[in-house]
Design a protein around this motif. Structure first.
Motif, PDB file in Angstrom:
ATOM      1  N   PRO A 165      -5.688  -4.306   4.928  1.00 40.19           N
ATOM      2  CA  PRO A 165      -4.958  -5.253   5.556  1.00 40.19           C
ATOM      3  C   PRO A 165      -4.277  -4.498   6.812  1.00 40.19           C
ATOM      4  O   PRO A 165      -3.842  -5.033   7.933  1.00 40.19           O
ATOM      5  CB  PRO A 165      -3.699  -5.423   4.563  1.00 40.19           C
ATOM      6  N   GLN A 166      -4.191  -2.987   6.637  1.00 37.73           N
ATOM      7  CA  GLN A 166      -3.531  -2.332   7.698  1.00 37.73           C
ATOM      8  C   GLN A 166      -4.190  -2.698   9.082  1.00 37.73           C
ATOM      9  O   GLN A 166      -3.606  -2.686  10.317  1.00 37.73           O
ATOM     10  CB  GLN A 166      -3.816  -0.925   7.504  1.00 37.73           C
ATOM     11  N   TYR A 167      -5.637  -2.760   9.148  1.00 39.05           N
ATOM     12  CA  TYR A 167      -6.448  -2.859  10.129  1.00 39.05           C
ATOM     13  C   TYR A 167      -7.215  -4.460  10.096  1.00 39.05           C
ATOM     14  O   TYR A 167      -8.132  -4.296  10.916  1.00 39.05           O
ATOM     15  CB  TYR A 167      -7.523  -1.991  10.292  1.00 39.05           C
ATOM     16  N   LYS A 168      -6.825  -4.910   9.480  1.00 41.16           N
ATOM     17  CA  LYS A 168      -7.188  -6.448   9.501  1.00 41.16           C
ATOM     18  C   LYS A 168      -8.411  -6.484   9.269  1.00 41.16           C
ATOM     19  O   LYS A 168      -9.294  -7.272  10.083  1.00 41.16           O
ATOM     20  CB  LYS A 168      -6.486  -7.287  10.670  1.00 41.16           C
ATOM     21  N   THR A 169      -9.330  -5.885   8.249  1.00 51.74           N
ATOM     22  CA  THR A 169     -10.500  -5.616   8.133  1.00 51.74           C
ATOM     23  C   THR A 169     -11.033  -5.623   6.821  1.00 51.74           C
ATOM     24  O   THR A 169     -10.025  -5.679   5.562  1.00 51.74           O
ATOM     25  CB  THR A 169     -11.343  -4.781   9.146  1.00 51.74           C
ATOM     26  N   LYS A 187       7.659  10.464   0.911  1.00 53.25           N
ATOM     27  CA  LYS A 187       8.328  10.100  -0.577  1.00 53.25           C
ATOM     28  C   LYS A 187       9.653   9.706  -0.184  1.00 53.25           C
ATOM     29  O   LYS A 187      10.195  10.239   0.819  1.00 53.25           O
ATOM     30  CB  LYS A 187       8.110  11.530  -1.530  1.00 53.25           C
ATOM     31  N   ASP A 188      10.120   9.147  -1.163  1.00 56.63           N
ATOM     32  CA  ASP A 188      11.751   8.673  -1.048  1.00 56.63           C
ATOM     33  C   ASP A 188      12.541   9.815  -1.789  1.00 56.63           C
ATOM     34  O   ASP A 188      11.861  10.769  -2.399  1.00 56.63           O
ATOM     35  CB  ASP A 188      11.816   7.214  -1.632  1.00 56.63           C
ATOM     36  N   LYS A 189      13.672   9.516  -2.042  1.00 51.85           N
ATOM     37  CA  LYS A 189      14.456  10.525  -2.724  1.00 51.85           C
ATOM     38  C   LYS A 189      14.230  10.551  -4.284  1.00 51.85           C
ATOM     39  O   LYS A 189      14.793  11.773  -4.873  1.00 51.85           O
ATOM     40  CB  LYS A 189      16.032  10.375  -2.367  1.00 51.85           C
ATOM     41  N   HIS A 190      13.840   9.721  -4.804  1.00 53.34           N
ATOM     42  CA  HIS A 190      13.402   9.751  -6.247  1.00 53.34           C
ATOM     43  C   HIS A 190      11.975  10.338  -6.454  1.00 53.34           C
ATOM     44  O   HIS A 190      11.609  10.205  -7.774  1.00 53.34           O
ATOM     45  CB  HIS A 190      13.379   8.205  -6.711  1.00 53.34           C
ATOM     46  N   GLY A 191      11.375  10.829  -5.431  1.00 56.85           N
ATOM     47  CA  GLY A 191      10.152  11.282  -5.693  1.00 56.85           C
ATOM     48  C   GLY A 191       9.039  10.281  -5.519  1.00 56.85           C
ATOM     49  O   GLY A 191       7.646  10.749  -5.924  1.00 56.85           O
ATOM     50  N   ASN A 192       9.282   9.149  -5.296  1.00 52.16           N
ATOM     51  CA  ASN A 192       8.076   7.831  -5.331  1.00 52.16           C
ATOM     52  C   ASN A 192       7.384   7.836  -3.804  1.00 52.16           C
ATOM     53  O   ASN A 192       8.061   8.182  -2.750  1.00 52.16           O
ATOM     54  CB  ASN A 192       8.682   6.580  -5.615  1.00 52.16           C
ATOM     55  N   TYR A 193       6.286   7.427  -3.917  1.00 53.06           N
ATOM     56  CA  TYR A 193       5.669   7.365  -2.609  1.00 53.06           C
ATOM     57  C   TYR A 193       6.264   6.030  -1.785  1.00 53.06           C
ATOM     58  O   TYR A 193       6.665   5.070  -2.402  1.00 53.06           O
ATOM     59  CB  TYR A 193       4.322   7.051  -2.824  1.00 53.06           C
ATOM     60  N   MET A 194       6.365   6.223  -0.599  1.00 55.20           N
ATOM     61  CA  MET A 194       7.050   5.023   0.088  1.00 55.20           C
ATOM     62  C   MET A 194       5.886   4.140   0.236  1.00 55.20           C
ATOM     63  O   MET A 194       4.502   4.343   0.096  1.00 55.20           O
ATOM     64  CB  MET A 194       7.283   5.464   1.603  1.00 55.20           C
ATOM     65  N   VAL A 195       6.436   2.653   0.082  1.00 56.02           N
ATOM     66  CA  VAL A 195       5.314   1.670  -0.018  1.00 56.02           C
ATOM     67  C   VAL A 195       5.392   0.799   1.353  1.00 56.02           C
ATOM     68  O   VAL A 195       6.461   0.375   1.817  1.00 56.02           O
ATOM     69  CB  VAL A 195       6.079   0.640  -1.061  1.00 56.02           C
ATOM     70  N   LYS A 196       4.334   0.949   1.974  1.00 57.24           N
ATOM     71  CA  LYS A 196       4.080   0.034   3.077  1.00 57.24           C
ATOM     72  C   LYS A 196       4.007  -1.475   2.609  1.00 57.24           C
ATOM     73  O   LYS A 196       2.992  -1.670   1.915  1.00 57.24           O
ATOM     74  CB  LYS A 196       3.032   0.635   4.092  1.00 57.24           C
ATOM     75  N   GLN A 197       4.562  -2.387   3.466  1.00 61.41           N
ATOM     76  CA  GLN A 197       4.372  -3.763   3.340  1.00 61.41           C
ATOM     77  C   GLN A 197       3.733  -4.617   4.674  1.00 61.41           C
ATOM     78  O   GLN A 197       4.203  -4.115   5.579  1.00 61.41           O
ATOM     79  CB  GLN A 197       5.630  -4.592   3.055  1.00 61.41           C
ATOM     80  N   TYR A 198       2.802  -5.535   4.444  1.00 56.11           N
ATOM     81  CA  TYR A 198       2.126  -5.865   5.395  1.00 56.11           C
ATOM     82  C   TYR A 198       2.452  -7.483   5.410  1.00 56.11           C
ATOM     83  O   TYR A 198       1.586  -8.253   4.285  1.00 56.11           O
ATOM     84  CB  TYR A 198       0.801  -5.706   5.716  1.00 56.11           C
ATOM     85  N   HIS A 199       3.342  -8.008   5.618  1.00 48.13           N
ATOM     86  CA  HIS A 199       3.839  -9.407   5.487  1.00 48.13           C
ATOM     87  C   HIS A 199       2.590 -10.323   6.022  1.00 48.13           C
ATOM     88  O   HIS A 199       1.904 -10.265   6.787  1.00 48.13           O
ATOM     89  CB  HIS A 199       5.261  -9.611   6.381  1.00 48.13           C
ATOM     90  N   GLN A 242       0.770  -1.019  -0.085  1.00 47.15           N
ATOM     91  CA  GLN A 242      -0.048   0.111  -0.094  1.00 47.15           C
ATOM     92  C   GLN A 242       0.762   1.187  -0.096  1.00 47.15           C
ATOM     93  O   GLN A 242       1.680   1.118   0.896  1.00 47.15           O
ATOM     94  CB  GLN A 242      -0.978   0.211   1.062  1.00 47.15           C
ATOM     95  N   LEU A 243       0.513   2.378  -0.668  1.00 47.74           N
ATOM     96  CA  LEU A 243       1.456   3.590  -1.000  1.00 47.74           C
ATOM     97  C   LEU A 243       1.045   4.387   0.161  1.00 47.74           C
ATOM     98  O   LEU A 243      -0.211   4.472   0.770  1.00 47.74           O
ATOM     99  CB  LEU A 243       0.964   4.014  -2.365  1.00 47.74           C
ATOM    100  N   ASP A 244       2.053   4.869   0.667  1.00 51.80           N
ATOM    101  CA  ASP A 244       2.014   5.865   1.862  1.00 51.80           C
ATOM    102  C   ASP A 244       2.146   7.264   1.261  1.00 51.80           C
ATOM    103  O   ASP A 244       2.898   7.860   0.919  1.00 51.80           O
ATOM    104  CB  ASP A 244       3.255   5.710   2.682  1.00 51.80           C
ATOM    105  N   PHE A 245       0.779   7.847   1.005  1.00 50.28           N
ATOM    106  CA  PHE A 245       0.860   9.146   0.301  1.00 50.28           C
ATOM    107  C   PHE A 245       1.194  10.297   1.335  1.00 50.28           C
ATOM    108  O   PHE A 245       1.458  11.793   0.955  1.00 50.28           O
ATOM    109  CB  PHE A 245      -0.696   9.598  -0.146  1.00 50.28           C
ATOM    110  N   LYS A 246       1.766  10.274   2.452  1.00 49.13           N
ATOM    111  CA  LYS A 246       2.174  11.145   3.136  1.00 49.13           C
ATOM    112  C   LYS A 246       3.707  11.373   3.116  1.00 49.13           C
ATOM    113  O   LYS A 246       4.228  12.243   3.658  1.00 49.13           O
ATOM    114  CB  LYS A 246       1.738  10.990   4.600  1.00 49.13           C
TER     115      LYS A 246
END
Length: 373
Positions: free
Chosen positions: A287-291, A218-230, A212-216
């Motif tokens: 997935p973040q809130y398991k619902t 960004k990385d050094k390349h200007g991409n949104y950080m990616v949240k992973q739920y293993h 899931q993308l974290d819209f708040k």
């Protein structure tokens, strides 16, 4: 006799068919090539003309025009190596076509892809545009030629989603060994939903995780950080669905299709059975809130607790018709010994009231459809 240019000789020979028989120990300049309409004829020719000084082989020329153009551009070096490179490029084109299609960009880019590869530039881009769920979506596909040979690779694409009111989101997705986030999954990620993917770690070991993308951030390349739920995070999509009175969970096939759609990040339309009534709603994985997130036709968020509570409070339905005890007909009237006489008009009024109070579903005048792929 006037010499015939090799390109004219090839053009004339190509009219006979697409199966090329050529001498691997001679150049095409030596006229050591023939074209046949049938594969069997080309094979037989190579077998009959083979010797210690001649080594014949045959191949299929799928795009004769392209082959002829390359021959015109390289008249001094048309031999078995040239044909080998041609075949390699042809296989490269076919592979990239399949990869572009597999990644969800369809077949509309195939002709332009072939043209770009024929131009031979070190790198090139293709533009893909479409409308998904009434939202403009585009992607710029990036291709680059190998430093070691003439093979091209589809390395990444930058996707952009128009959110409306002048707002848009953009993200670059990388492709590893022909696999990665598909175009539809990219749309869903940019639209705020989560996608379930098989990933590979640094040790080349595969694992599954929700992205899931974290819209708040960004990385050094200007991409949104990616949240992973293993998968060890503990989100069980199937279990979350079981807690909902969804009609599409009645069979194993329906359940499997619904789970697969939600794993792709789709906003999926389902039928909610609530107290004998049916309601069309939209659901998405969280997935973040398991619902599971639930929305009505106007995309307003619904509370699962209220839906389940209303279902529990709903009175049980029965198909049995109400019975009147100790009734008999008297002069066309229905007589109940405990409650006196009911006229026909009174009976119709009672039946009408029963129908109005019924929890059976009323006919809907329309419905809205969501994303189903």
């Amino acid at each position: 006799m006037k010499a015939i240019p090799i390109s004219d000789a090839i053009a004339s020979a190509l009219k006979r068919g697409n199966w090329l028989a050529y001498n691997q120990l001679a150049t095409v300049q030596d006229k050591e090539f023939y074209f046949f309409q049938l594969k069997a004829d080309a094979r037989e020719f190579c077998y009959n003309n083979g010797s210690d000084r001649d080594r014949w082989d045959f191949t299929y020329i799928k795009t004769p025009d392209k082959f002829l153009n390359l021959a015109k551009a390289n008249p001094q070096f048309i031999n078995h190596q040239f044909i080998k490179i041609y075949k390699m490029n042809e296989q490269n084109v076919n592979y990239l076509k399949e990869q572009v299609k597999y990644m969800g960009f369809g077949e509309k880019l195939h002709a332009e892809l072939e043209q770009k590869i024929a131009e031979g530039n070190p790198e090139f881009q293709l533009l893909f545009q479409t409308i998904v769920n009434q939202k403009p979506f585009e992607a710029v596909l990036n291709f680059r030629k190998s430093d070691n040979n003439d093979m091209y690779f589809f390395n990444s694409y930058t996707a952009k989603l128009e959110k409306g009111q002048g707002q848009s989101r953009e993200q670059t997705f990388y492709i590893n060994k022909g696999k990665g986030v598909t175009a539809k999954e990219a749309f869903n990620l940019l639209d705020g939903r989560a996608v379930f993917k098989e990933l590979t770690n640094k040790e080349e070991q595969s694992y599954n995780a929700w992205l899931q993308l974290d819209f708040k951030n960004k990385d050094k390349h200007g991409n949104y950080m990616v949240k992973q739920y293993h998968e060890n995070y503990g989100y069980d999509l199937a279990k979350s669905l079981n807690n909902l009175p969804v009609k599409e969970l009645q069979t194993d096939t329906q359940r499997m299709e619904l789970v697969k759609s939600l794993e792709k990040g789709n906003l999926q339309a389902v039928t909610l059975e609530n107290g004998g009534k049916q309601q069309r709603i939209f659901i998405e994985a969280n997935p973040q809130y398991k619902t599971i997130n639930l929305c009505d036709g106007q995309m307003n968020r619904l509370k699962k607790e209220e839906i389940i509570q209303n279902q529990a409070k709903a009175p049980a339905q029965t198909n049995a018709k109400p019975q009147l005890e100790n009734t008999e007909k008297l002069n066309g009237k229905e007589v109940h010994t405990d409650k006196g006489v009911k006229t026909k008009a009174q009976k119709e009024k009672v039946n009408k009231q029963v129908k109005e109070d019924s929890l059976l579903p009323k006919k809907r005048t329309g419905r809205k459809k969501g994303l189903t792929q």
